[in-house]
Design a protein around this motif. Structure first.
Motif, PDB file in Angstrom:
ATOM      1  N   GLN A 147       0.804  -1.217   0.000  1.00 12.36           N
ATOM      2  CA  GLN A 147       0.000   0.000   0.000  1.00 12.36           C
ATOM      3  C   GLN A 147       0.836   1.266   0.000  1.00 12.36           C
ATOM      4  OE1 GLN A 147      -3.230  -0.412  -0.499  1.00 12.36           O
ATOM      5  NE2 GLN A 147      -2.839  -2.630  -0.404  1.00 12.36           N
ATOM      6  N   ARG A 148       2.153   1.114  -0.195  1.00 11.38           N
ATOM      7  CA  ARG A 148       3.027   2.286  -0.239  1.00 11.38           C
ATOM      8  C   ARG A 148       3.038   2.908  -1.637  1.00 11.38           C
ATOM      9  NH1 ARG A 148       8.563   0.899   3.178  1.00 11.38           N
ATOM     10  NH2 ARG A 148       7.560   0.193   5.109  1.00 11.38           N
ATOM     11  N   LYS A 149       3.694   4.069  -1.733  1.00 10.93           N
ATOM     12  CA  LYS A 149       3.873   4.691  -3.031  1.00 10.93           C
ATOM     13  C   LYS A 149       4.766   3.790  -3.875  1.00 10.93           C
ATOM     14  CE  LYS A 149       5.406   8.967  -5.240  1.00 10.93           C
ATOM     15  NZ  LYS A 149       6.027  10.316  -5.022  1.00 10.93           N
ATOM     16  N   LEU A 150       4.377   3.570  -5.119  1.00 14.63           N
ATOM     17  CA  LEU A 150       5.059   2.631  -6.024  1.00 14.63           C
ATOM     18  C   LEU A 150       5.080   1.220  -5.443  1.00 14.63           C
ATOM     19  CD1 LEU A 150       8.135   4.810  -7.107  1.00 14.63           C
ATOM     20  CD2 LEU A 150       5.959   4.517  -8.307  1.00 14.63           C
ATOM     21  N   GLY A 151       4.049   0.931  -4.652  1.00 20.17           N
ATOM     22  CA  GLY A 151       3.983  -0.363  -3.976  1.00 20.17           C
ATOM     23  C   GLY A 151       3.943  -1.538  -4.938  1.00 20.17           C
ATOM     24  N   ASP A 152       3.189  -1.410  -6.030  1.00 22.97           N
ATOM     25  CA  ASP A 152       3.094  -2.528  -6.972  1.00 22.97           C
ATOM     26  C   ASP A 152       4.449  -2.852  -7.588  1.00 22.97           C
ATOM     27  OD1 ASP A 152       0.400  -2.833  -6.529  1.00 22.97           O
ATOM     28  OD2 ASP A 152      -0.203  -1.544  -8.198  1.00 22.97           O
ATOM     29  N   ALA A 153       5.213  -1.822  -7.932  1.00 25.53           N
ATOM     30  CA  ALA A 153       6.529  -2.046  -8.530  1.00 25.53           C
ATOM     31  C   ALA A 153       7.487  -2.679  -7.529  1.00 25.53           C
ATOM     32  CB  ALA A 153       7.099  -0.722  -9.041  1.00 25.53           C
ATOM     33  N   ILE A 154       7.448  -2.210  -6.288  1.00 23.74           N
ATOM     34  CA  ILE A 154       8.331  -2.750  -5.247  1.00 23.74           C
ATOM     35  C   ILE A 154       7.987  -4.215  -4.979  1.00 23.74           C
ATOM     36  CG2 ILE A 154       9.008  -2.576  -2.825  1.00 23.74           C
ATOM     37  CD1 ILE A 154       8.474   0.438  -3.023  1.00 23.74           C
ATOM     38  N   VAL A 155       6.698  -4.487  -4.822  1.00 21.26           N
ATOM     39  CA  VAL A 155       6.262  -5.863  -4.576  1.00 21.26           C
ATOM     40  C   VAL A 155       6.659  -6.760  -5.739  1.00 21.26           C
ATOM     41  CG1 VAL A 155       4.247  -7.365  -4.333  1.00 21.26           C
ATOM     42  CG2 VAL A 155       4.387  -5.251  -3.018  1.00 21.26           C
ATOM     43  N   GLY A 156       6.431  -6.296  -6.964  1.00 20.98           N
ATOM     44  CA  GLY A 156       6.775  -7.092  -8.132  1.00 20.98           C
ATOM     45  C   GLY A 156       8.252  -7.435  -8.180  1.00 20.98           C
ATOM     46  N   ALA A 157       9.113  -6.452  -7.895  1.00 23.01           N
ATOM     47  CA  ALA A 157      10.557  -6.682  -7.933  1.00 23.01           C
ATOM     48  C   ALA A 157      10.991  -7.663  -6.852  1.00 23.01           C
ATOM     49  CB  ALA A 157      11.300  -5.357  -7.776  1.00 23.01           C
ATOM     50  N   LEU A 158      10.459  -7.498  -5.648  1.00 17.74           N
ATOM     51  CA  LEU A 158      10.851  -8.377  -4.542  1.00 17.74           C
ATOM     52  C   LEU A 158      10.343  -9.804  -4.760  1.00 17.74           C
ATOM     53  CD1 LEU A 158      10.311  -6.020  -1.461  1.00 17.74           C
ATOM     54  CD2 LEU A 158      12.468  -6.715  -2.504  1.00 17.74           C
ATOM     55  N   VAL A 159       9.125  -9.935  -5.279  1.00 17.98           N
ATOM     56  CA  VAL A 159       8.589 -11.274  -5.544  1.00 17.98           C
ATOM     57  C   VAL A 159       9.391 -11.953  -6.652  1.00 17.98           C
ATOM     58  CG1 VAL A 159       6.587 -12.550  -6.408  1.00 17.98           C
ATOM     59  CG2 VAL A 159       6.275 -10.752  -4.704  1.00 17.98           C
ATOM     60  N   LEU A 160       9.825 -11.196  -7.650  1.00 13.97           N
ATOM     61  CA  LEU A 160      10.664 -11.755  -8.710  1.00 13.97           C
ATOM     62  C   LEU A 160      11.963 -12.315  -8.129  1.00 13.97           C
ATOM     63  CD1 LEU A 160      11.417 -12.279 -11.668  1.00 13.97           C
ATOM     64  CD2 LEU A 160      12.244  -9.915 -11.792  1.00 13.97           C
ATOM     65  N   VAL A 161      12.591 -11.553  -7.255  1.00  9.51           N
ATOM     66  CA  VAL A 161      13.821 -12.031  -6.612  1.00  9.51           C
ATOM     67  C   VAL A 161      13.530 -13.289  -5.803  1.00  9.51           C
ATOM     68  CG1 VAL A 161      15.574 -11.484  -4.875  1.00  9.51           C
ATOM     69  CG2 VAL A 161      14.889  -9.752  -6.542  1.00  9.51           C
ATOM     70  N   LEU A 162      12.432 -13.288  -5.085  1.00  6.80           N
ATOM     71  CA  LEU A 162      12.058 -14.432  -4.257  1.00  6.80           C
ATOM     72  C   LEU A 162      11.834 -15.679  -5.110  1.00  6.80           C
ATOM     73  CD1 LEU A 162      11.441 -15.264  -1.341  1.00  6.80           C
ATOM     74  CD2 LEU A 162       9.069 -14.573  -1.711  1.00  6.80           C
ATOM     75  N   VAL A 163      11.162 -15.527  -6.247  1.00  9.04           N
ATOM     76  CA  VAL A 163      10.930 -16.654  -7.139  1.00  9.04           C
ATOM     77  C   VAL A 163      12.245 -17.181  -7.691  1.00  9.04           C
ATOM     78  CG1 VAL A 163       9.924 -17.331  -9.359  1.00  9.04           C
ATOM     79  CG2 VAL A 163       8.579 -15.969  -7.753  1.00  9.04           C
ATOM     80  N   CYS A 164      13.156 -16.278  -8.061  1.00 10.99           N
ATOM     81  CA  CYS A 164      14.456 -16.695  -8.600  1.00 10.99           C
ATOM     82  C   CYS A 164      15.258 -17.482  -7.571  1.00 10.99           C
ATOM     83  CB  CYS A 164      15.251 -15.482  -9.069  1.00 10.99           C
ATOM     84  SG  CYS A 164      14.575 -14.654 -10.528  1.00 10.99           S
ATOM     85  N   VAL A 165      15.274 -17.001  -6.338  1.00 10.57           N
ATOM     86  CA  VAL A 165      16.001 -17.703  -5.278  1.00 10.57           C
ATOM     87  C   VAL A 165      15.398 -19.082  -5.028  1.00 10.57           C
ATOM     88  CG1 VAL A 165      16.573 -17.685  -2.812  1.00 10.57           C
ATOM     89  CG2 VAL A 165      16.805 -15.594  -4.162  1.00 10.57           C
ATOM     90  N   ALA A 166      14.074 -19.142  -4.949  1.00 12.20           N
ATOM     91  CA  ALA A 166      13.398 -20.421  -4.712  1.00 12.20           C
ATOM     92  C   ALA A 166      13.659 -21.393  -5.860  1.00 12.20           C
ATOM     93  CB  ALA A 166      11.895 -20.198  -4.536  1.00 12.20           C
ATOM     94  N   SER A 167      13.658 -20.905  -7.098  1.00 10.85           N
ATOM     95  CA  SER A 167      13.914 -21.769  -8.249  1.00 10.85           C
ATOM     96  C   SER A 167      15.336 -22.319  -8.206  1.00 10.85           C
ATOM     97  CB  SER A 167      13.689 -20.990  -9.550  1.00 10.85           C
ATOM     98  OG  SER A 167      12.353 -20.536  -9.644  1.00 10.85           O
TER      99      SER A 167
END
Length: 413
Positions: A147-167
């Motif tokens: 819910q922060r400013k540019l929240g969608d972009a921040i969440v998207g970037a962090l989730v991408l990193v998380l998916v890469c690490v998990a993979s």
């Protein structure tokens, strides 16, 4: 008999899983389309009721006019349809299938001793932790930054990193086929958990507030919409991870984790194209074609990267050429059954012999080998799925023997 009943359980659970997944993905795709295609209402009565968007559509010989209320309708109808059983049924059937297919026989399907030589119980516990830990971290990211400013972009970037690490971890800890499916199950679990813990509870709070005549907090709709949007971008990556188990050239590659990441990225980019194209038609956003092109470029790059190279024999001559020459000249030396029988005895009959007959396949007699010749060729030579995780260390030269034998007529006399 255990193998026979497990096969039936696998078949029926897979059938149910595909049916429920179609229902869930279909409804998800429809509502993404609907939300992106709504236009401001023209009728003044609809505006007064709080309608924020409407759509006219024709299908199956009838006309439909769905409308969307901003936050909440003035009053609830007597019958309100909830979209959640599609999600729950998909996850339950999928987890049951994962249990039957992988966890039940962890030592065979989940563990690759060349990567991690751990006990089946440990492998199962770690595999299940992927489902739980990824959801907890994803949920934390959404709650902290969503819910922060540019929240969608921040969440998207962090989730991408998380998916890469998990993979990366999954592909280094588990057998390749299991690793791909585990990452898909991890994302699918997060999708269903979002429905269970956020989307449906938020909708229930909105309904309860309307029934009580209280103001409706718009945050519930915002949170639910955010998780729903995330789910639609997870969909194509999940489908690729699930389907890739049928194509060993993806998960058997030395850098299979990178293959998985690139293909999931391609799926998300292509999904972005389909999400935005509805708004593009209405002039709300630019042409989304570049997203599709990026996704297709990633797929093409992976195809070129994974293309097979001719395997060289000791004298530097391509093995493919040797095989073709042997076949075209009718040479028999490596094509006769005795050589193939030796390979089957060493690499296959421990799972397909007198004592154990997995998948109801027995390969310890000429008659049985003849009956299953096509299946042997497909599994050993074409897809290279067998032996599972190459547990018996079959070599490329031995696969070539099977190839030459089959192409020469698969004789067993």
């Amino acid at each position: 008999m255990e193998s026979y009943y497990l096969d039936w359980a696998n078949l029926l659970l897979r059938w149910v899983h595909v049916i429920t997944a179609i229902a869930w993905i279909g409804s998800s795709f429809y509502f993404v389309f609907l939300d992106s295609s709504l236009t401001p209402p023209v009728d003044e009565d609809l505006k007064k009721q709080g309608v924020s968007g409407e759509l006219w559509a024709v299908h199956g010989g009838g006309f439909y006019h769905p409308v969307k209320f901003n936050v909440s309708p003035p009053q609830l109808p007597s019958h309100l349809h909830w979209f959640y059983w599609e999600s729950y049924s998909t996850w339950l059937s999928g987890f049951a299938l994962f249990t039957v297919s992988y966890l039940w026989s962890a030592s065979t399907y989940l563990i690759d001793k060349s990567r991690m030589d751990w006990a089946p119980a440990t492998a199962i516990a770690v595999a299940l932790s992927f489902l739980v830990v990824f959801w907890l971290l994803y949920d934390l990211i959404c709650r902290v930054f969503g819910q922060r400013k540019l929240g969608d972009a921040i969440v998207g970037a962090l989730v991408l990193v998380l998916v890469c690490v998990a993979s990366w971890l999954a592909c280094h800890w588990f057998a390749g086929r299991a690793a791909f499916l585990l990452v898909g199950a991890m994302l699918a679990t997060t999708m269903s958990a979002s429905v269970f813990f956020w989307i449906i509870p938020g909708q229930k709070k909105v309904v309860a507030a309307i029934k009580a005549g209280e103001p409706v907090d718009a945050i519930h709709g915002k949170r639910g919409k955010q998780r729903s949007v995330h789910n639609t971008y997870f969909t194509l990556p999940v489908l690729f991870a699930m389907l890739s188990g049928h194509y060993s050239f993806t998960y058997s590659h030395p850098q299979n984790w990178l293959v998985l990441i690139l293909m999931m990225f391609a799926g998300a980019a292509i999904r972005q194209f389909f999400v935005m194209r509805h708004g593009y038609k209405l002039g709300r956003n630019g042409n989304p074609l570049p997203y599709a092109l990026v996704g297709l470029a990633a797929i093409v790059a992976v195809i070129i990267w994974l293309r097979p190279e001719p395997t060289l024999a000791a004298n530097g001559v391509a093995i493919n050429s040797i095989a073709n020459d042997a076949y075209s000249t009718g040479a028999t030396g490596q094509n006769d059954y005795k050589n193939v029988q030796a390979v089957l005895a060493q690499r296959c009959t421990m799972c397909h012999g007198e004592q154990v007959q997995m998948k109801n396949v027995r390969l310890d007699s000429p008659a049985n080998v003849k009956a299953h010749a096509l299946n042997i060729y497909q599994q050993v030579v074409v897809t290279k799925l067998m032996p599972m995780n190459n547990a018996t260390n079959i070599t490329d030269a031995e696969r070539l023997l099977v190839k030459q034998w089959f192409e020469a007529g698969a004789r067993t006399d």
